[in-house]
Design a protein around this motif. Sequence first.
Motif, PDB file in Angstrom:
ATOM      1  N   HIS A 134       0.760  -1.320   0.047  1.00 51.52           N
ATOM      2  CA  HIS A 134      -0.046   0.032   0.072  1.00 51.52           C
ATOM      3  C   HIS A 134       0.958   1.048   0.142  1.00 51.52           C
ATOM      4  CE1 HIS A 134      -3.423  -2.571   0.906  1.00 51.52           C
ATOM      5  NE2 HIS A 134      -2.651  -3.226   1.866  1.00 51.52           N
ATOM      6  N   PHE A 135       0.631   2.274  -0.988  1.00 50.49           N
ATOM      7  CA  PHE A 135       1.312   3.348  -1.011  1.00 50.49           C
ATOM      8  C   PHE A 135       0.361   4.614  -0.921  1.00 50.49           C
ATOM      9  CE2 PHE A 135       3.075   0.275  -3.772  1.00 50.49           C
ATOM     10  CZ  PHE A 135       4.494   0.156  -3.295  1.00 50.49           C
ATOM     11  N   GLY A 137       7.848   1.540   5.351  1.00 46.55           N
ATOM     12  CA  GLY A 137       8.780   2.626   4.622  1.00 46.55           C
ATOM     13  C   GLY A 137       8.319   3.627   4.326  1.00 46.55           C
ATOM     14  N   ASN A 138       9.619   4.366   3.690  1.00 49.43           N
ATOM     15  CA  ASN A 138       9.288   5.854   3.054  1.00 49.43           C
ATOM     16  C   ASN A 138       9.290   5.564   1.364  1.00 49.43           C
ATOM     17  OD1 ASN A 138       9.388   7.248   5.091  1.00 49.43           O
ATOM     18  ND2 ASN A 138      11.689   7.090   5.178  1.00 49.43           N
ATOM     19  N   ILE A 139       8.254   6.270   0.862  1.00 50.43           N
ATOM     20  CA  ILE A 139       8.282   6.227  -0.586  1.00 50.43           C
ATOM     21  C   ILE A 139       9.424   6.931  -1.204  1.00 50.43           C
ATOM     22  CG2 ILE A 139       7.008   7.003  -2.745  1.00 50.43           C
ATOM     23  CD1 ILE A 139       4.333   5.946  -1.126  1.00 50.43           C
ATOM     24  N   ASN A 140      10.524   6.507  -1.822  1.00 47.99           N
ATOM     25  CA  ASN A 140      11.749   7.115  -2.469  1.00 47.99           C
ATOM     26  C   ASN A 140      11.167   7.896  -3.839  1.00 47.99           C
ATOM     27  OD1 ASN A 140      11.920   5.450  -4.971  1.00 47.99           O
ATOM     28  ND2 ASN A 140      13.158   3.844  -3.722  1.00 47.99           N
ATOM     29  N   PRO A 141      12.087   8.856  -4.242  1.00 50.12           N
ATOM     30  CA  PRO A 141      11.783   9.579  -5.219  1.00 50.12           C
ATOM     31  C   PRO A 141      11.423   9.026  -6.507  1.00 50.12           C
ATOM     32  CG  PRO A 141      13.449  10.631  -4.152  1.00 50.12           C
ATOM     33  CD  PRO A 141      13.341   9.312  -3.468  1.00 50.12           C
ATOM     34  N   SER A 142      12.071   7.822  -6.673  1.00 51.24           N
ATOM     35  CA  SER A 142      11.746   7.071  -7.988  1.00 51.24           C
ATOM     36  C   SER A 142      10.541   6.303  -8.026  1.00 51.24           C
ATOM     37  CB  SER A 142      12.779   5.874  -8.180  1.00 51.24           C
ATOM     38  OG  SER A 142      14.150   6.434  -8.290  1.00 51.24           O
ATOM     39  N   MET A 143      10.156   5.873  -6.746  1.00 47.83           N
ATOM     40  CA  MET A 143       8.830   5.298  -6.582  1.00 47.83           C
ATOM     41  C   MET A 143       7.695   6.335  -6.664  1.00 47.83           C
ATOM     42  SD  MET A 143       9.733   2.856  -3.492  1.00 47.83           S
ATOM     43  CE  MET A 143       8.188   2.520  -2.995  1.00 47.83           C
ATOM     44  N   ALA A 144       7.872   7.326  -6.249  1.00 46.24           N
ATOM     45  CA  ALA A 144       6.874   8.591  -6.361  1.00 46.24           C
ATOM     46  C   ALA A 144       6.619   8.817  -7.513  1.00 46.24           C
ATOM     47  CB  ALA A 144       7.640   9.924  -5.417  1.00 46.24           C
ATOM     48  N   LEU A 186      -1.341  -2.703 -20.856  1.00 46.73           N
ATOM     49  CA  LEU A 186       0.334  -2.678 -21.086  1.00 46.73           C
ATOM     50  C   LEU A 186       0.874  -1.657 -20.253  1.00 46.73           C
ATOM     51  CD1 LEU A 186       2.571  -3.941 -22.282  1.00 46.73           C
ATOM     52  CD2 LEU A 186       2.369  -2.711 -24.277  1.00 46.73           C
ATOM     53  N   TYR A 187       0.470  -0.574 -20.196  1.00 52.03           N
ATOM     54  CA  TYR A 187       1.083   0.520 -19.268  1.00 52.03           C
ATOM     55  C   TYR A 187       1.199   0.271 -17.878  1.00 52.03           C
ATOM     56  CZ  TYR A 187       1.826   5.196 -17.571  1.00 52.03           C
ATOM     57  OH  TYR A 187       2.216   6.363 -16.773  1.00 52.03           O
ATOM     58  N   PHE A 188      -0.062  -0.224 -17.429  1.00 50.06           N
ATOM     59  CA  PHE A 188      -0.330  -0.630 -16.108  1.00 50.06           C
ATOM     60  C   PHE A 188       0.534  -1.724 -15.591  1.00 50.06           C
ATOM     61  CE2 PHE A 188      -3.874   2.421 -16.093  1.00 50.06           C
ATOM     62  CZ  PHE A 188      -3.617   2.898 -14.734  1.00 50.06           C
ATOM     63  N   LYS A 189       0.758  -2.756 -16.366  1.00 48.10           N
ATOM     64  CA  LYS A 189       1.412  -4.164 -16.231  1.00 48.10           C
ATOM     65  C   LYS A 189       2.839  -3.423 -16.251  1.00 48.10           C
ATOM     66  CE  LYS A 189       2.642  -8.598 -18.217  1.00 48.10           C
ATOM     67  NZ  LYS A 189       2.345  -9.626 -19.152  1.00 48.10           N
ATOM     68  N   GLY A 190       3.483  -2.568 -16.780  1.00 46.21           N
ATOM     69  CA  GLY A 190       4.811  -2.307 -17.079  1.00 46.21           C
ATOM     70  C   GLY A 190       5.111  -1.374 -15.526  1.00 46.21           C
ATOM     71  N   LYS A 191       3.901  -0.422 -15.176  1.00 46.84           N
ATOM     72  CA  LYS A 191       4.495   0.285 -13.879  1.00 46.84           C
ATOM     73  C   LYS A 191       4.032  -0.596 -12.808  1.00 46.84           C
ATOM     74  CE  LYS A 191       4.955   4.041 -16.142  1.00 46.84           C
ATOM     75  NZ  LYS A 191       6.519   4.544 -16.097  1.00 46.84           N
ATOM     76  N   LEU A 221       7.420  -0.541 -10.175  1.00 45.83           N
ATOM     77  CA  LEU A 221       7.000  -0.400  -8.761  1.00 45.83           C
ATOM     78  C   LEU A 221       7.637  -1.349  -7.749  1.00 45.83           C
ATOM     79  CD1 LEU A 221       6.009   1.826  -6.855  1.00 45.83           C
ATOM     80  CD2 LEU A 221       3.874   0.979  -7.264  1.00 45.83           C
ATOM     81  N   LEU A 222       7.393  -2.584  -8.066  1.00 46.43           N
ATOM     82  CA  LEU A 222       7.897  -3.754  -7.560  1.00 46.43           C
ATOM     83  C   LEU A 222       9.162  -3.674  -7.249  1.00 46.43           C
ATOM     84  CD1 LEU A 222       6.075  -7.048  -8.343  1.00 46.43           C
ATOM     85  CD2 LEU A 222       6.454  -5.754  -5.917  1.00 46.43           C
ATOM     86  N   SER A 223       9.942  -3.536  -8.637  1.00 47.02           N
ATOM     87  CA  SER A 223      11.527  -3.308  -8.791  1.00 47.02           C
ATOM     88  C   SER A 223      12.036  -2.430  -7.809  1.00 47.02           C
ATOM     89  CB  SER A 223      11.993  -3.401 -10.091  1.00 47.02           C
ATOM     90  OG  SER A 223      11.558  -2.306 -10.782  1.00 47.02           O
ATOM     91  N   LEU A 224      11.518  -1.110  -7.934  1.00 42.10           N
ATOM     92  CA  LEU A 224      11.955  -0.065  -7.185  1.00 42.10           C
ATOM     93  C   LEU A 224      11.750  -0.041  -5.420  1.00 42.10           C
ATOM     94  CD1 LEU A 224      10.609   2.937  -9.622  1.00 42.10           C
ATOM     95  CD2 LEU A 224      12.939   2.203  -9.244  1.00 42.10           C
ATOM     96  N   TYR A 225      10.672  -0.788  -5.520  1.00 44.87           N
ATOM     97  CA  TYR A 225      10.361  -1.110  -3.977  1.00 44.87           C
ATOM     98  C   TYR A 225      11.626  -1.838  -3.233  1.00 44.87           C
ATOM     99  CZ  TYR A 225       7.800  -2.474   0.357  1.00 44.87           C
ATOM    100  OH  TYR A 225       7.590  -2.602   1.773  1.00 44.87           O
ATOM    101  N   PHE A 226      11.911  -2.979  -4.018  1.00 46.05           N
ATOM    102  CA  PHE A 226      13.069  -3.670  -3.464  1.00 46.05           C
ATOM    103  C   PHE A 226      14.563  -3.541  -3.645  1.00 46.05           C
ATOM    104  CE2 PHE A 226       9.096  -6.256  -3.023  1.00 46.05           C
ATOM    105  CZ  PHE A 226       9.217  -6.635  -1.828  1.00 46.05           C
ATOM    106  N   ASN A 227      14.551  -2.320  -4.554  1.00 48.61           N
ATOM    107  CA  ASN A 227      15.868  -1.850  -4.921  1.00 48.61           C
ATOM    108  C   ASN A 227      16.784  -1.509  -3.608  1.00 48.61           C
ATOM    109  OD1 ASN A 227      18.177  -0.958  -6.343  1.00 48.61           O
ATOM    110  ND2 ASN A 227      17.073   0.809  -6.872  1.00 48.61           N
ATOM    111  N   ARG A 228      18.004  -1.699  -3.432  1.00 45.14           N
ATOM    112  CA  ARG A 228      18.568  -1.463  -2.061  1.00 45.14           C
ATOM    113  C   ARG A 228      19.802  -0.382  -2.375  1.00 45.14           C
ATOM    114  NH1 ARG A 228      19.634  -6.624   1.338  1.00 45.14           N
ATOM    115  NH2 ARG A 228      17.274  -7.014   1.964  1.00 45.14           N
TER     116      ARG A 228
END
Length: 171
Positions: free
Chosen positions: A40-41, A124-131, A149-154, A158-165
């Motif tokens: 949830h964001f 957690g916090n929403i980082n700028p890339s996720m925002a 297709l757009y929503f699938k890509g987004k 979003l999942l990849s940015l959430y777990f990017n360390r």
Amino acid sequence: MRSQDDFKIEDDFWLLRFQNDGNDTFHVERPINQGLIQFHFGIKGKAKLIFNSGNYALDLREEKSLLLYNPQKELPLNLELSPNSWVISMVISIKKFHSLFSKEADYIPFLSEENQDKKYYNDGNINPSMAIVLSQLFNYSLSPAIQNLYFKGKGYELLSLYFNRTDDPNA
């Protein structure tokens, strides 16, 4: 204006968008099966996730995120959206999630062997890339033919940015 949109990314993966630009609280309920991970964001304003028939609640504030997973019981979505608030939620099955991260399972705390049958909660916090991605999910101008297709890509972005360390928020 109050709206609730449900986008099926693919089997076992949904993106939910909630918008309350009105003056009254907007209440949304939706069943969510056991074994599903919830993200949830809080994009704008504030919201509250309510559990156990109102006996427990978690606040979701602007620029904050919540990850919820409980393999032992269902966690239905019971969302109270304050006036002038926007929320994006993603729901994905643990099976689908594992298929995305099978090689990196140890990298994600609740996928480790000792935690796989335990409930997990993380705020957690929403980082700028996720925002940026979250904003794009509310503000877009697309032909209906490519909207899915757009929503699938987004959703995947979003999942990849959430777990990017990365330590660099601008990466």
